[in-house]
Design a protein around this motif. Structure first.
Motif, PDB file in Angstrom:
ATOM      1  N   VAL A  50     -20.612  -3.445 -42.895  1.00  0.00           N
ATOM      2  CA  VAL A  50     -20.384  -2.168 -42.217  1.00  0.00           C
ATOM      3  C   VAL A  50     -20.918  -0.997 -43.038  1.00  0.00           C
ATOM      4  O   VAL A  50     -21.473  -0.046 -42.495  1.00  0.00           O
ATOM      5  N   ARG A  51     -20.798  -1.081 -44.335  1.00  0.00           N
ATOM      6  CA  ARG A  51     -21.239   0.083 -45.130  1.00  0.00           C
ATOM      7  C   ARG A  51     -22.748   0.279 -45.056  1.00  0.00           C
ATOM      8  O   ARG A  51     -23.247   1.378 -45.261  1.00  0.00           O
ATOM      9  N   GLN A  52     -23.456  -0.787 -44.712  1.00  0.00           N
ATOM     10  CA  GLN A  52     -24.910  -0.631 -44.564  1.00  0.00           C
ATOM     11  C   GLN A  52     -25.301   0.082 -43.271  1.00  0.00           C
ATOM     12  O   GLN A  52     -26.437   0.508 -43.107  1.00  0.00           O
ATOM     13  N   LEU A  53     -24.339   0.189 -42.351  1.00  0.00           N
ATOM     14  CA  LEU A  53     -24.683   0.774 -41.050  1.00  0.00           C
ATOM     15  C   LEU A  53     -25.029   2.250 -41.125  1.00  0.00           C
ATOM     16  O   LEU A  53     -25.819   2.750 -40.340  1.00  0.00           O
ATOM     17  N   ARG A  54     -24.407   2.946 -42.097  1.00  0.00           N
ATOM     18  CA  ARG A  54     -24.607   4.393 -42.149  1.00  0.00           C
ATOM     19  C   ARG A  54     -26.082   4.767 -42.328  1.00  0.00           C
ATOM     20  O   ARG A  54     -26.553   5.757 -41.784  1.00  0.00           O
ATOM     21  N   GLY A  75     -27.914   5.315 -35.506  1.00  0.00           N
ATOM     22  CA  GLY A  75     -27.397   4.666 -34.300  1.00  0.00           C
ATOM     23  C   GLY A  75     -26.634   3.393 -34.520  1.00  0.00           C
ATOM     24  O   GLY A  75     -26.779   2.453 -33.757  1.00  0.00           O
ATOM     25  N   GLY A  76     -25.837   3.323 -35.602  1.00  0.00           N
ATOM     26  CA  GLY A  76     -24.983   2.162 -35.799  1.00  0.00           C
ATOM     27  C   GLY A  76     -24.027   2.024 -34.616  1.00  0.00           C
ATOM     28  O   GLY A  76     -23.316   2.967 -34.278  1.00  0.00           O
ATOM     29  N   ARG A  77     -24.026   0.858 -33.987  1.00  0.00           N
ATOM     30  CA  ARG A  77     -23.152   0.655 -32.823  1.00  0.00           C
ATOM     31  C   ARG A  77     -22.196  -0.498 -33.091  1.00  0.00           C
ATOM     32  O   ARG A  77     -22.625  -1.573 -33.516  1.00  0.00           O
ATOM     33  N   ILE A  78     -20.919  -0.260 -32.866  1.00  0.00           N
ATOM     34  CA  ILE A  78     -19.916  -1.315 -33.030  1.00  0.00           C
ATOM     35  C   ILE A  78     -19.219  -1.539 -31.695  1.00  0.00           C
ATOM     36  O   ILE A  78     -18.867  -0.582 -31.006  1.00  0.00           O
ATOM     37  N   ASP A  79     -19.056  -2.808 -31.319  1.00  0.00           N
ATOM     38  CA  ASP A  79     -18.378  -3.149 -30.071  1.00  0.00           C
ATOM     39  C   ASP A  79     -17.032  -3.787 -30.377  1.00  0.00           C
ATOM     40  O   ASP A  79     -16.931  -4.594 -31.305  1.00  0.00           O
ATOM     41  N   PHE A  80     -16.036  -3.428 -29.588  1.00  0.00           N
ATOM     42  CA  PHE A  80     -14.729  -4.088 -29.664  1.00  0.00           C
ATOM     43  C   PHE A  80     -14.525  -4.871 -28.370  1.00  0.00           C
ATOM     44  O   PHE A  80     -14.509  -4.265 -27.292  1.00  0.00           O
ATOM     45  N   VAL A  81     -14.360  -6.178 -28.477  1.00  0.00           N
ATOM     46  CA  VAL A  81     -13.930  -6.938 -27.305  1.00  0.00           C
ATOM     47  C   VAL A  81     -12.406  -6.935 -27.377  1.00  0.00           C
ATOM     48  O   VAL A  81     -11.800  -7.619 -28.203  1.00  0.00           O
ATOM     49  N   GLY A 123     -18.875   8.193 -40.245  1.00  0.00           N
ATOM     50  CA  GLY A 123     -20.325   8.089 -40.048  1.00  0.00           C
ATOM     51  C   GLY A 123     -20.824   6.657 -40.181  1.00  0.00           C
ATOM     52  O   GLY A 123     -22.027   6.400 -40.148  1.00  0.00           O
ATOM     53  N   LEU A 124     -19.891   5.718 -40.325  1.00  0.00           N
ATOM     54  CA  LEU A 124     -20.328   4.315 -40.426  1.00  0.00           C
ATOM     55  C   LEU A 124     -20.893   3.847 -39.086  1.00  0.00           C
ATOM     56  O   LEU A 124     -21.792   3.035 -39.025  1.00  0.00           O
ATOM     57  N   ALA A 125     -20.329   4.363 -38.001  1.00  0.00           N
ATOM     58  CA  ALA A 125     -20.874   4.045 -36.667  1.00  0.00           C
ATOM     59  C   ALA A 125     -21.092   5.332 -35.894  1.00  0.00           C
ATOM     60  O   ALA A 125     -20.378   6.316 -36.089  1.00  0.00           O
ATOM     61  N   ASN A 126     -22.097   5.309 -35.027  1.00  0.00           N
ATOM     62  CA  ASN A 126     -22.342   6.470 -34.157  1.00  0.00           C
ATOM     63  C   ASN A 126     -21.736   6.270 -32.783  1.00  0.00           C
ATOM     64  O   ASN A 126     -21.500   7.217 -32.054  1.00  0.00           O
TER      65      ASN A 126
END
Ligand code: F6P
Ligand code: MG
Length: 454
Positions: free
Chosen positions: A232-236, A240-246, A268-271
């Motif tokens: 996750v820390r690499q996403l910044r 446009g880091g995108r994380i999905d929650f199912v 800022g880890l995800a947009n």
């Protein structure tokens, strides 16, 4: 394309499948009938009353089928987007099967689909949710944990500017690990297991507190949390880091998911966060669109907690307002693909819902919440506890385009994988010393699959 281990079935008396099919599901259905009857008794229009009586009669038929272990019949065409998928699966794999000898995962999902059908073919009650009262009520009885989180997180997350870059990253790492646990343990309040819970029982399940973090981490038997942070820390760095929650459950668990998602956005880890919910009532407490809207609106406008102080009420309102703003700005998006309410496991996601697979493959991380999603990821089969998560989820790890996946799940049913090379011994030991460890929700796993580029 199946795993080499057998799937659990209702007639497996040693498994939770048996207790569920034999007694839990009829109890849940009985409560659902009580709820609809309560609604019936408050109606005045004859048309609506007659229509609802028919829904209740259909629930009665389902009860007879369930307790008499009838064969699984096709789903009536009710114009739901998933009906073709349901009947295809029944025709292909489960002709002649009954509630007890079909795989547990399928038979249990089928019961919730039939419950929906009892209403979906009616004129006025198509969207009626027999679990809605229960879901709202449990959240209203979760005040301690709700305010503990809102008081802490209403103020936007800020890192002390005087810290060095290294210290800043460390502060952020600690916050990430703590909130991952908040999100994880939010899964232990699941209504299908906790019918008739007392206020104190809810409280003890929902303690989100700092001191207990190290203690609760010990109960995460397969723990990839630290690898997850590395990811996750690499996403910044990405635009446009995108994380999905199912998503799994409504109310308190959803609230914890949102606290976590809020941090991921603020840091800022995800947009963007995309939340995936269910199209209709599912496994008692799962999130529907209505539950999603209810939570946000009750936080901002509701009067759910009469004993709350002004500061508590205000903190909840501020959080709710911020989350609504995320929605307006498209930073948070709520979705509901029909595939999530089918009987298929996620081993079939890429073949039965290729559009959804493609959509998920564009995400930087897909977080699957809860026990049922974990059962679906792992085919709900008797894999040894030492099985690697990647092997247990088959095509969701190995297909081209498989996204990075994390499963955050408190253990509430038989399948347990990802405990490492000593996993089988750990599992045997627990079975010997704590026979109910697989259904208590006391233990958990946070497992990561690195995905495969398309
Ligand atoms: O009925 C069993 C079950 O599917 C279990 O997996 C779990 O006990 C519960 O229902 C759902 O749990 P969750 O809400 O965490 O998916
Ligand atoms: Mg659930």
């Amino acid at each position: 394309n199946n795993p080499p281990w057998p799937a659990y079935r209702g007639y497996h008396e040693y498994s939770f499948a048996h207790a569920t099919m034999q007694s839990r599901l009829p109890t849940i259905l009985g409560k659902a009938i009580e709820d609809a009857t309560r609604t019936l008794n408050s109606q005045s229009s004859e048309e609506r009353v007659v229509d609802l009586v028919q829904c209740i009669d259909r629930m009665g038929d389902l009860m007879i089928d369930l307790s008499g272990n009838a064969k699984l019949r096709p789903i009536i065409d009710d114009d739901e987007a998933d009906v073709a998928l349901w009947n295809k699966e029944i025709a292909k794999y489960f002709q002649g099967k009954d509630f007890m000898n079909a795989p547990w995962l399928f038979a249990e999902a089928y019961k919730y689909r039939r419950l929906h059908e009892a209403f979906s073919i009616s004129k006025f009650w198509r969207d009626y949710d027999v679990f809605y009262r229960q879901k709202c009520d449990t959240f209203s009885r979760s005040s301690d944990a709700v305010f503990e989180l809102s008081l802490r997180f209403a103020e936007p997350f800020k890192i002390n500017e005087s810290l060095s870059p290294k210290e800043k990253l460390e502060a952020e790492r600690l916050m990430f690990l703590e909130l991952t646990q908040v999100c994880l343990w939010g899964n232990s309040t699941d209504l299908s297991l906790l019918i008739n819970m007392t206020e104190d029982q809810i409280k003890s399940l929902q303690s989100t507190g700092g001191d207990s973090l190290a203690a609760t981490e010990k109960n995460i038997l397969g723990n990839d949390m630290h690898r997850l942070w590395d990811r996750v820390r690499q996403l910044r760095e990405k635009t446009g880091g995108r994380i999905d929650f199912v998503l799994d459950n409504a109310g308190f668990e959803l609230y914890c998911d949102c606290v976590y998602a809020d941090f991921l956005i603020q840091s800022g880890l995800a947009n963007q966060i995309r939340f995936h919910g269910k199209r209709y009532p599912w496994f008692v407490s799962d999130v529907t669109k209505k539950d999603w809207e209810w939570l946000l609106n009750t936080m901002v406008y509701g009067q759910l907690f009469p004993k709350a102080s002004d500061a508590e009420r205000e903190s909840l309102r501020r959080l709710g307002l911020r989350w609504k703003q995320y929605e307006k700005e498209g930073k948070w998006v709520y979705e509901q693909h029909p595939f999530w309410c089918t009987g298929y496991t996620f081993w079939d996601l890429h073949s039965e819902a290729p559009d959804l697979f493609l959509h998920l493959s564009r995400s930087d991380l897909v977080i699957f919440k809860g026990d049922l999603n974990h059962r679906k990821l792992t085919y709900d089969c008797a894999a040894p506890a030492s099985t690697q998560f990647e092997d247990a989820i088959g095509p969701m790890a190995s297909s081209a385009g498989a996204p990075v996946i994390a499963s955050l799940r408190t253990i509430k049913s038989d399948v347990v994988v990802g405990l490492g090379p000593q996993g089988d011994e750990i599992s045997d030991e627990l079975t010997k010393n704590e026979p109910g460890w697989k259904i208590s929700g006391k233990y958990a796993v946070v497992l990561l699959s690195e995905g495969r580029p398309g």
